[in-house]
Design a protein around this motif. Structure first.
Motif, PDB file in Angstrom:
ATOM      1  N   ILE A 464       0.856  -1.183   0.000  1.00  0.00           N
ATOM      2  CA  ILE A 464       0.000   0.000   0.000  1.00  0.00           C
ATOM      3  C   ILE A 464       0.894   1.235   0.000  1.00  0.00           C
ATOM      4  N   SER A 465       0.729   2.067  -1.020  1.00  0.00           N
ATOM      5  CA  SER A 465       1.536   3.275  -1.107  1.00  0.00           C
ATOM      6  C   SER A 465       0.890   4.404  -0.305  1.00  0.00           C
ATOM      7  N   ALA A 466       1.685   5.433  -0.037  1.00  0.00           N
ATOM      8  CA  ALA A 466       1.200   6.523   0.812  1.00  0.00           C
ATOM      9  C   ALA A 466      -0.023   7.204   0.223  1.00  0.00           C
ATOM     10  N   LEU A 467      -0.071   7.360  -1.108  1.00  0.00           N
ATOM     11  CA  LEU A 467      -1.225   8.042  -1.683  1.00  0.00           C
ATOM     12  C   LEU A 467      -2.497   7.223  -1.498  1.00  0.00           C
ATOM     13  N   GLN A 468      -2.392   5.881  -1.573  1.00  0.00           N
ATOM     14  CA  GLN A 468      -3.559   5.044  -1.320  1.00  0.00           C
ATOM     15  C   GLN A 468      -3.991   5.132   0.135  1.00  0.00           C
ATOM     16  N   ALA A 469      -3.019   5.107   1.033  1.00  0.00           N
ATOM     17  CA  ALA A 469      -3.342   5.166   2.453  1.00  0.00           C
ATOM     18  C   ALA A 469      -4.029   6.482   2.805  1.00  0.00           C
ATOM     19  N   VAL A 506      -2.246  21.902 -16.139  1.00  0.00           N
ATOM     20  CA  VAL A 506      -3.062  22.134 -17.333  1.00  0.00           C
ATOM     21  C   VAL A 506      -4.050  20.988 -17.531  1.00  0.00           C
ATOM     22  N   GLY A 507      -3.619  19.765 -17.234  1.00  0.00           N
ATOM     23  CA  GLY A 507      -4.483  18.606 -17.394  1.00  0.00           C
ATOM     24  C   GLY A 507      -5.509  18.446 -16.299  1.00  0.00           C
ATOM     25  N   ASP A 508      -5.444  19.288 -15.282  1.00  0.00           N
ATOM     26  CA  ASP A 508      -6.378  19.246 -14.146  1.00  0.00           C
ATOM     27  C   ASP A 508      -6.351  17.886 -13.445  1.00  0.00           C
ATOM     28  N   PHE A 509      -5.160  17.313 -13.320  1.00  0.00           N
ATOM     29  CA  PHE A 509      -5.012  16.055 -12.593  1.00  0.00           C
ATOM     30  C   PHE A 509      -5.023  16.299 -11.090  1.00  0.00           C
ATOM     31  N   ILE A 510      -5.601  15.382 -10.344  1.00  0.00           N
ATOM     32  CA  ILE A 510      -5.331  15.313  -8.910  1.00  0.00           C
ATOM     33  C   ILE A 510      -3.857  14.946  -8.799  1.00  0.00           C
ATOM     34  N   VAL A 511      -3.129  15.577  -7.884  1.00  0.00           N
ATOM     35  CA  VAL A 511      -1.685  15.366  -7.801  1.00  0.00           C
ATOM     36  C   VAL A 511      -1.307  14.891  -6.407  1.00  0.00           C
ATOM     37  N   ALA A 512      -0.536  13.792  -6.349  1.00  0.00           N
ATOM     38  CA  ALA A 512       0.056  13.332  -5.098  1.00  0.00           C
ATOM     39  C   ALA A 512       1.525  13.702  -5.114  1.00  0.00           C
ATOM     40  N   PHE A 513       1.952  14.502  -4.146  1.00  0.00           N
ATOM     41  CA  PHE A 513       3.347  14.908  -4.054  1.00  0.00           C
ATOM     42  C   PHE A 513       4.089  13.997  -3.082  1.00  0.00           C
ATOM     43  N   TYR A 514       5.138  13.352  -3.586  1.00  0.00           N
ATOM     44  CA  TYR A 514       6.047  12.588  -2.741  1.00  0.00           C
ATOM     45  C   TYR A 514       7.292  13.433  -2.504  1.00  0.00           C
ATOM     46  N   ALA A 538      -8.471  28.592  -5.616  1.00  0.00           N
ATOM     47  CA  ALA A 538      -7.693  28.749  -4.384  1.00  0.00           C
ATOM     48  C   ALA A 538      -8.204  27.840  -3.277  1.00  0.00           C
ATOM     49  N   ASP A 539      -9.515  27.521  -3.288  1.00  0.00           N
ATOM     50  CA  ASP A 539     -10.073  26.682  -2.220  1.00  0.00           C
ATOM     51  C   ASP A 539     -10.036  25.188  -2.565  1.00  0.00           C
ATOM     52  N   THR A 540      -9.215  24.791  -3.556  1.00  0.00           N
ATOM     53  CA  THR A 540      -9.055  23.374  -3.889  1.00  0.00           C
ATOM     54  C   THR A 540      -8.599  22.619  -2.649  1.00  0.00           C
ATOM     55  N   PRO A 541      -9.283  21.525  -2.272  1.00  0.00           N
ATOM     56  CA  PRO A 541      -8.879  20.775  -1.071  1.00  0.00           C
ATOM     57  C   PRO A 541      -7.495  20.148  -1.215  1.00  0.00           C
ATOM     58  N   VAL A 542      -6.739  20.183  -0.133  1.00  0.00           N
ATOM     59  CA  VAL A 542      -5.422  19.559  -0.056  1.00  0.00           C
ATOM     60  C   VAL A 542      -5.403  18.679   1.190  1.00  0.00           C
ATOM     61  N   VAL A 543      -4.989  17.428   1.018  1.00  0.00           N
ATOM     62  CA  VAL A 543      -4.916  16.469   2.127  1.00  0.00           C
ATOM     63  C   VAL A 543      -3.459  16.282   2.506  1.00  0.00           C
ATOM     64  N   LEU A 544      -3.165  16.386   3.793  1.00  0.00           N
ATOM     65  CA  LEU A 544      -1.822  16.151   4.321  1.00  0.00           C
ATOM     66  C   LEU A 544      -1.866  14.916   5.206  1.00  0.00           C
ATOM     67  N   VAL A 573       2.647  12.872   2.878  1.00  0.00           N
ATOM     68  CA  VAL A 573       2.235  12.818   1.490  1.00  0.00           C
ATOM     69  C   VAL A 573       1.183  13.902   1.309  1.00  0.00           C
ATOM     70  N   VAL A 574       1.283  14.633   0.212  1.00  0.00           N
ATOM     71  CA  VAL A 574       0.395  15.766  -0.055  1.00  0.00           C
ATOM     72  C   VAL A 574      -0.475  15.418  -1.251  1.00  0.00           C
ATOM     73  N   LEU A 575      -1.794  15.404  -1.057  1.00  0.00           N
ATOM     74  CA  LEU A 575      -2.738  15.165  -2.149  1.00  0.00           C
ATOM     75  C   LEU A 575      -3.448  16.475  -2.468  1.00  0.00           C
ATOM     76  N   VAL A 576      -3.264  16.948  -3.677  1.00  0.00           N
ATOM     77  CA  VAL A 576      -3.910  18.189  -4.117  1.00  0.00           C
ATOM     78  C   VAL A 576      -5.034  17.824  -5.073  1.00  0.00           C
ATOM     79  N   GLY A 577      -6.226  18.256  -4.754  1.00  0.00           N
ATOM     80  CA  GLY A 577      -7.369  17.914  -5.582  1.00  0.00           C
ATOM     81  C   GLY A 577      -7.355  18.602  -6.933  1.00  0.00           C
ATOM     82  N   SER A 578      -8.217  18.133  -7.827  1.00  0.00           N
ATOM     83  CA  SER A 578      -8.438  18.808  -9.103  1.00  0.00           C
ATOM     84  C   SER A 578      -9.490  19.892  -8.903  1.00  0.00           C
ATOM     85  N   SER A 579      -9.881  20.541  -9.987  1.00  0.00           N
ATOM     86  CA  SER A 579     -10.905  21.579  -9.866  1.00  0.00           C
ATOM     87  C   SER A 579     -12.257  21.000  -9.474  1.00  0.00           C
TER      88      SER A 579
END
Length: 613
Positions: A464-469, A506-514, A538-544, A573-579
């Protein structure tokens, strides 16, 4: 019986802890204690039934100091082939009663006897052969194989009913059994390496004393080698079940045809270096100067077969050839001691253990760790699985020594060892998996590995990777297209990372930062945030997510605009939502975060159609 190195000693209450300590002294196993009730355990767990099942599926022997019914209820659905089940033993809290429940013929009965001796208790062994005759007809000792196991039950029933048996061939373990014996009995127990049929009155046991020596051209078809070997056995009247090992030159250790042959014969593949095979030259029936010029010994198949059976053995089938393969067969006086024959091919298991939480580690990962002779990894990762490797050789490497770590693991496997290379999360995601294959692919003169290491078997198992967890803990933020980007520029130029950031934005991907920040890197996360803000609200949800799956786990939800470097570290691990990502606020609790896939839009035409009607 040797103490089992990896037994799990299950304790559900403090009363049983003293007995557990006594068992641990004998077996060397780890004490697994129920969280909140048992203090001082090597491993703690919350869900008893799930933990028992996970241990069993991972082939971990279980010694449960608890009611037998608990173990039976936990394992009912997990039970399969009795010939494959791991040992499970129930022990009373005072150690007076020891009951092998599962895997009696595969270690549980022996383990119960050892525990009874250590605890002064009674081993309640119930398998008929053990208790009446001192032998188990459908599970012969190591070095022998029963050719017709389906007939064992009627034969055992006849012996239990008082019939005598006739033993044909030599096997001390049968001679020492206490059932009645007669030279003219209808029940026959035949010990032979010949291809002999059995039936409901005849059990055929093959001593595994044949060594099948093979050689082949690079890339030889598995079917060609298999047909050659099976043909040689059949022509000689020998049973495939009597094969104790498939043997060859170490240069052929990675030949698929040989691996498939070993699998078909259910016999291990062992290899020798050229010098060992060259020492057999005086005994070869068909020495070849051509072979010597090519590989450094005068015979591969005959030499390997003879080296395997030792000085007391002899060839029974001289070298036979097909277009691309050779085979020779030798017989030893006794069943082969496989561990003393050459060396194994070597195996490297690249194991992702997830974030470290026991319940999040896959059974396959547990099984690969359990089978390993050596484990290699960063110290923190090995600490997370310490109870599983208490009696396993460890090789600890510091953070930053990734290439040295992987190279060492491969070279160790190249010596014939079974090695587990441990990564947190998933070993194939920003971890050691890619580096292992890179070293295999790299030219030896440019920092690659030895030929022996290049030939080892490599297997991987997911973790299980951090983004899945993080995603599972907070809701479903990865519900639509996403990508992962490492912000570390130690191995990747920042210009390349920034190019990928812009593409994801530009692709509006949800992004997981490692690897979002470190003590040295303090600007990359802020720059990544600014790039994403150019393309999403600016109010895009970000999960830490921090220390996911561990006792120190924390989860926070912020917004892209409010995200700061100071609230993030290398364990985050930082998960940044899409629009499209949404946060569902909950009073006094962390919000749920999810990204819709578009089902609402799919529903709109149907709703409109219903309204029109």
């Amino acid at each position: 019986m040797e103490p089992r190195a990896h037994a799990a000693i299950l304790v559900l209450n403090p009363v049983a802890l003293a007995t557990a300590r006594r068992i641990q002294a004998v077996t060397g196993g780890a004490i697994h204690g129920l969280a909140g009730r048992v203090e001082g355990a090597d491993v703690t767990f919350d869900d008893t039934m799930a933990h028992i099942r996970a241990l069993f599926v991972a082939h971990t022997p279980i010694i449960g100091i608890c009611a037998a019914g608990i173990l039976i209820r936990a394992l009912g659905a997990a039970l399969g082939d009795k010939h494959l089940d791991s040992p499970v033993v129930a022990v009373s809290e005072d150690g007076a009663s020891i009951v092998p429940l599962i895997g009696g013929h595969h270690g549980a009965n022996d383990l119960a006897r050892v525990l009874a001796g250590a605890l002064g208790g009674h081993a309640a062994i119930t398998t008929a052969g053990d208790t009446v005759f001192g032998v188990v007809l459908d599970a012969p000792p190591e070095g022998y194989r029963l050719a017709n196991p389906a007939d064992a039950k009627p034969v055992m029933a006849a012996l239990l009913a008082g019939e005598a048996a006739r033993i044909e061939g030599e096997a001390d373990w049968l001679r020492q059994a206490t059932f009645a014996k007669s030279a003219d009995a209808a029940i026959r127990l035949v010990v032979t390496d010949a291809a002999t049929p059995g039936d409901e009155k005849t059990l055929v046991y093959h001593p595994r004393h044949l060594a099948v020596g093979v050689g082949c051209a690079r890339g030889c078809a598995a079917s060609e080698l298999r047909d050659l070997v099976m043909g040689a056995l059949e022509e000689a009247g020998l049973a495939a079940g009597a094969v104790g090992a498939v043997v060859s030159l170490d240069l052929k250790a990675d030949e698929l045809a040989m691996a498939e042959l070993a699998k078909a014969l259910d016999a291990p593949l062992r290899v020798f270096d050229a010098a060992a095979l060259e020492r057999e030259t005086p005994r070869l029936a068909n020495p070849s100067d051509v072979v010597f010029a090519e590989v450094g010994c005068h015979g591969v198949s005959e030499g390997a077969a003879l080296a395997a059976v030792g000085a007391g053995g002899a060839l029974v089938v001289a070298k036979r050839k097909s277009a691309n393969a050779t085979v020779a067969i030798a017989r030893a006086p006794q069943p082969l001691d496989v561990e003393s024959i050459g060396r194994a091919r070597g195996k490297l298991s690249i194991v992702g253990i997830g974030p470290g939480k026991d319940a999040w580690r896959t059974p396959e990962a547990g099984a690969l760790i359990a089978e390993a002779e050596s484990v290699v990894g960063y110290g923190l990762y090995l600490d997370l699985i310490a109870p599983l490797i208490m009696n396993t050789e460890r090789h600890v490497f510091p953070l930053g020594a990734e290439e040295e770590r992987v190279r060492f693991a491969l070279e160790l496997a190249g010596k014939g060892r079974t090695v587990a290379l441990i990564s947190s999360g998933d070993a194939g995601i920003y971890a050691m998996g890619a580096l292992a294959y890179e070293l295999v692919d790299r030219d030896p003169g440019k920092g690659g590995i030895s030929d022996a290491a290049r030939r080892v078997e490599i297997v991987g198992t997911p973790g299980i990777s951090a983004l899945q967890a993080a995603a599972s803990r907070i809701g479903a933020p990865l519900g639509h297209d996403f990508c992962t980007i490492s912000l570390s520029d130690l191995l990747t130029p920042w210009e390349t990372i920034e190019q990928r950031l812009r593409a994801a934005a530009v692709g509006d991907f949800i992004v997981a930062f490692y690897n979002p920040v470190s003590k040295r890197r303090r600007t990359q996360l802020a720059r990544a945030r600014d790039i994403l803000l150019e393309h999403r609200p600016a109010d895009t949800p970000v999960v830490l997510g921090v220390n996911l799956g561990r006792a120190e786990e924390t989860l926070r939800v912020t917004t892209l605009e409010a995200l700061t470097v100071d609230e993030v570290d290398m364990l985050t691990v930082v998960l940044v939502g899409s629009s499209a990502t949404r946060a569902i606020q909950r009073a006094g609790r962390t919000p749920y975060v999810y990204t819709p896939r578009g089902y609402a839009k799919k529903l709109e035409p149907a709703l409109a159609e219903g309204i029109d009607e």
